[in-house]
Each structure stands twice: as C-alpha cells, then as structure tokens.
Design an enzyme around this catalytic site. Structure first.
Site, PDB file in Angstrom:
ATOM      1  N   GLY A  94      -6.172  -5.688 -39.045  1.00  0.00           N
ATOM      2  CA  GLY A  94      -6.697  -6.914 -39.889  1.00  0.00           C
ATOM      3  C   GLY A  94      -5.884  -7.109 -41.014  1.00  0.00           C
ATOM      4  O   GLY A  94      -5.309  -6.231 -41.675  1.00  0.00           O
ATOM      5  N   CYS A  95      -5.770  -8.445 -41.489  1.00  0.00           N
ATOM      6  CA  CYS A  95      -5.069  -8.673 -42.756  1.00  0.00           C
ATOM      7  C   CYS A  95      -5.446  -8.125 -43.997  1.00  0.00           C
ATOM      8  O   CYS A  95      -4.818  -7.437 -44.712  1.00  0.00           O
ATOM      9  CB  CYS A  95      -4.753 -10.333 -42.869  1.00  0.00           C
ATOM     10  SG  CYS A  95      -6.374 -11.000 -42.926  1.00  0.00           S
ATOM     11  N   HIS A  96      -6.580  -8.332 -44.327  1.00  0.00           N
ATOM     12  CA  HIS A  96      -7.218  -7.553 -45.416  1.00  0.00           C
ATOM     13  C   HIS A  96      -7.269  -6.218 -45.328  1.00  0.00           C
ATOM     14  O   HIS A  96      -6.817  -5.409 -46.333  1.00  0.00           O
ATOM     15  CB  HIS A  96      -8.784  -8.049 -45.751  1.00  0.00           C
ATOM     16  CG  HIS A  96      -8.934  -9.327 -45.933  1.00  0.00           C
ATOM     17  ND1 HIS A  96      -8.564  -9.972 -47.399  1.00  0.00           N
ATOM     18  CD2 HIS A  96      -9.468 -10.399 -45.326  1.00  0.00           C
ATOM     19  CE1 HIS A  96      -8.878 -11.313 -47.319  1.00  0.00           C
ATOM     20  NE2 HIS A  96      -9.555 -11.635 -46.279  1.00  0.00           N
ATOM     21  N   PHE A 143       1.959  -9.582 -49.021  1.00  0.00           N
ATOM     22  CA  PHE A 143       2.479  -9.449 -47.751  1.00  0.00           C
ATOM     23  C   PHE A 143       1.906 -10.951 -47.422  1.00  0.00           C
ATOM     24  O   PHE A 143       1.267 -11.619 -48.121  1.00  0.00           O
ATOM     25  CB  PHE A 143       1.987  -8.510 -46.735  1.00  0.00           C
ATOM     26  CG  PHE A 143       0.618  -8.145 -46.651  1.00  0.00           C
ATOM     27  CD1 PHE A 143      -0.195  -8.578 -45.677  1.00  0.00           C
ATOM     28  CD2 PHE A 143      -0.165  -7.661 -47.688  1.00  0.00           C
ATOM     29  CE1 PHE A 143      -1.424  -8.701 -45.617  1.00  0.00           C
ATOM     30  CE2 PHE A 143      -1.539  -7.333 -47.718  1.00  0.00           C
ATOM     31  CZ  PHE A 143      -2.357  -7.981 -46.449  1.00  0.00           C
TER      32      PHE A 143
END
Length: 298
Positions: free
Chosen positions: A110-112, A268
């Site tokens: 996941g991004c977080h 990012f």
C-alpha cells in the site's frame, strides 16, 4: 515473449500500468475488449493465458479473480489489500528480492504502508527501535491516491473543504495498518494520520523518534546503500514538499532533527513507488528483467 494481463485495467492503477507497459517491446500486453471486461468467462480466459497478471481491483474482486486462475504457471501481483499479510510482500529493498523472484503470488504494498515500512523496518532490523514500542506516523498524499471518484471531485466538483488538507482514517482502522504491523513484526498497532491534500500526486510519510538524527541517518544510509530506487539524505534546514518525487518511481528518505530528536520522512509518488512503479518493479523481478526496466528514476 512474456504475456501480461491487467485485470481492472480501467481503474486509476490499471490505467497507469497500461500506459507504462504498452510500449515495452519485451512483453506482450493482453488487452481485454471493453465490452468483455466484466464477463467472467472472458476474464478467466485472459487470466489463465498470461504469464503474469496484475490485479487492479477492490479486495473482494481480487479474491474472486484469484479463484478463476487454474493455470499454476501464472504469476500474480495483487495491488489490492486482500493478500498483503498472506502473500509474499512486494518490497524488494527489505531483502525480499529473491523471495519475490521465486514466488507465484506477490502482494503489492500500500502507498501509506510503503512510506511507513521504508522507515521503520530497517530501524527495527538494526536494533535502533524495538518491536514492542508503539509508533505514530503522519502521512500526506495527493488526491490521485483516492481513485477516479476523488480525482473527479477535486478537478470538477471542488468545494471549499477540498481546498484545505483533510485528515481521514479517523477510526484508526486504515486498511494499510495490518501490513505495517505484520511486515515490521510489531507487537502493538501503529497510529496513522493520513491526510489528503489539494495536489495531484506525491507523498510525504513521517516518523518522529527520540534519537540523534546522525545515528539514524547512518543506519538508513547503510541499509539502502545498494538500492537504485531508494536514496537517503539528511538536512536540518528548509522545508520538505510532499510532491518532490511526483512522476518518479524512486523514493527518498530525508533525515532531519538534532542530537536528541529526529524526524524521518519518506518521499515518493503514490502512483509510483506507492503503487504502479512498485508493481512494475515486482513484475521485472518475477519475469527476470532488470529491476528498474521501464521505471522513471530521473
């Protein structure tokens, strides 16, 4: 030539992966007809005829898609949260590259979670912090991380509340929390304050620790010393912008603070190293290509 199929190619992540792969000459991208993309039998045919499949679907639909794959030679990368605490975790810089290369099923981070884990995992492995501690992260993201509906809302139906940063995940049950706890081997749940802001793409995930920032910097610099996609810098001046890495598939860790207190910030692109870039990186590893092939790193 390896055949690649994207199940869910019309979503934000799917579209981004299509855009990135359609001109590559080392793979054949299988494109399902638009009027057949929800037809189960047609999907099943595509899913089983590919060498590698990206699942860019909601959790329940990803589980269903996996059940349709009967060909044991098909490799699968799931971009949903459905398998992140069960399958091989697709973050090669944690020392997982060989495992990713030999796995049939890989869960894209996941991004977080990518921001949190990029900071916390090395600190735990090197003994600077303990797995019994409780950690609290602050995470800024651009609105593209919310998918098509949120993108449309920000770009076509913006109300005054969308002009300011918005905190969400208020119940502390954010869907990325289980993978952070599992991958880092934590005993306690993590606090996460995710915030969506009025810019398109880019993330800044921060962790505060009571420690000399030079010590943190040296440990992280050494951990990522062989990484092409993750760089470590230090500073105690200026400001950090959450969209610094927008459009790139690499990540930058910024260590700041003083001799007593330290802030580590992972920068990012939520659609890059936080989603599509990471997925293509994992595809490259699984299919035997150069790890950074087709990635935007400059």
């Amino acid at each position: 030539m390896n055949k690649v199929y994207i199940d869910g190619q019309s979503g934000t992540t799917g579209l981004e992966i299509v855009k990135r792969l359609q001109d590559r000459s080392d793979i054949k991208l299988l494109m399902i007809p638009e009027d057949k993309r929800k037809d189960v039998e047609t999907r099943k045919e595509y899913l089983n005829s590919a060498d590698l499949v990206f699942l860019c679907l909601p959790d329940k639909a990803s589980v269903e898609a996996v059940s349709l794959i009967t060909n044991s030679n098909v490799k699968v990368i799931d971009a949903s949260t459905a398998h992140r605490t069960v399958w091989t975790y697709g973050f090669s810089e944690l020392g997982y590259k060989d495992k990713i290369a030999s796995s049939q099923y890989v869960a894209n981070p996941g991004c977080h979670a990518s921001g949190c884990i990029s900071i916390l995992y090395p600190l735990i492995q090197k003994g600077l912090v303990n797995q019994t501690e409780q950690f609290s992260f602050f995470s800024l993201t651009g609105y593209s991380g919310g998918g098509k509906n949120m993108i449309y809302q920000y770009e076509n139906e913006k109300t005054i509340d969308l002009e300011a940063p918005r905190i969400y995940g208020l119940n502390q049950y954010h869907k990325h929390l289980p993978e952070i706890k599992k991958v880092c081997g934590l005993e306690k749940d993590v606090f996460l304050n995710p915030i969506v802001c009025d810019y398109y793409r880019g993330m800044a995930v921060s962790l505060n620790v009571e420690m000399d920032y030079e010590k943190i910097y040296l440990v992280l610099k050494d951990w990522y010393r062989d990484s092409t996609l993750i760089q470590v810098e230090k500073t105690d001046l200026g400001m950090i912008s959450a969209n610094t890495m927008a459009g790139l598939d690499c990540m930058k860790l910024i260590v700041s603070g003083n001799s007593k207190m330290c802030t580590i910030t992972s920068l990012f692109d939520n659609l890059g190293k936080g989603a599509c870039g990471a997925a293509i990186q994992n595809m490259n590893i699984m299919l035997g290509f150069e790890e950074v092939e087709g990635l935007n790193i400059e």
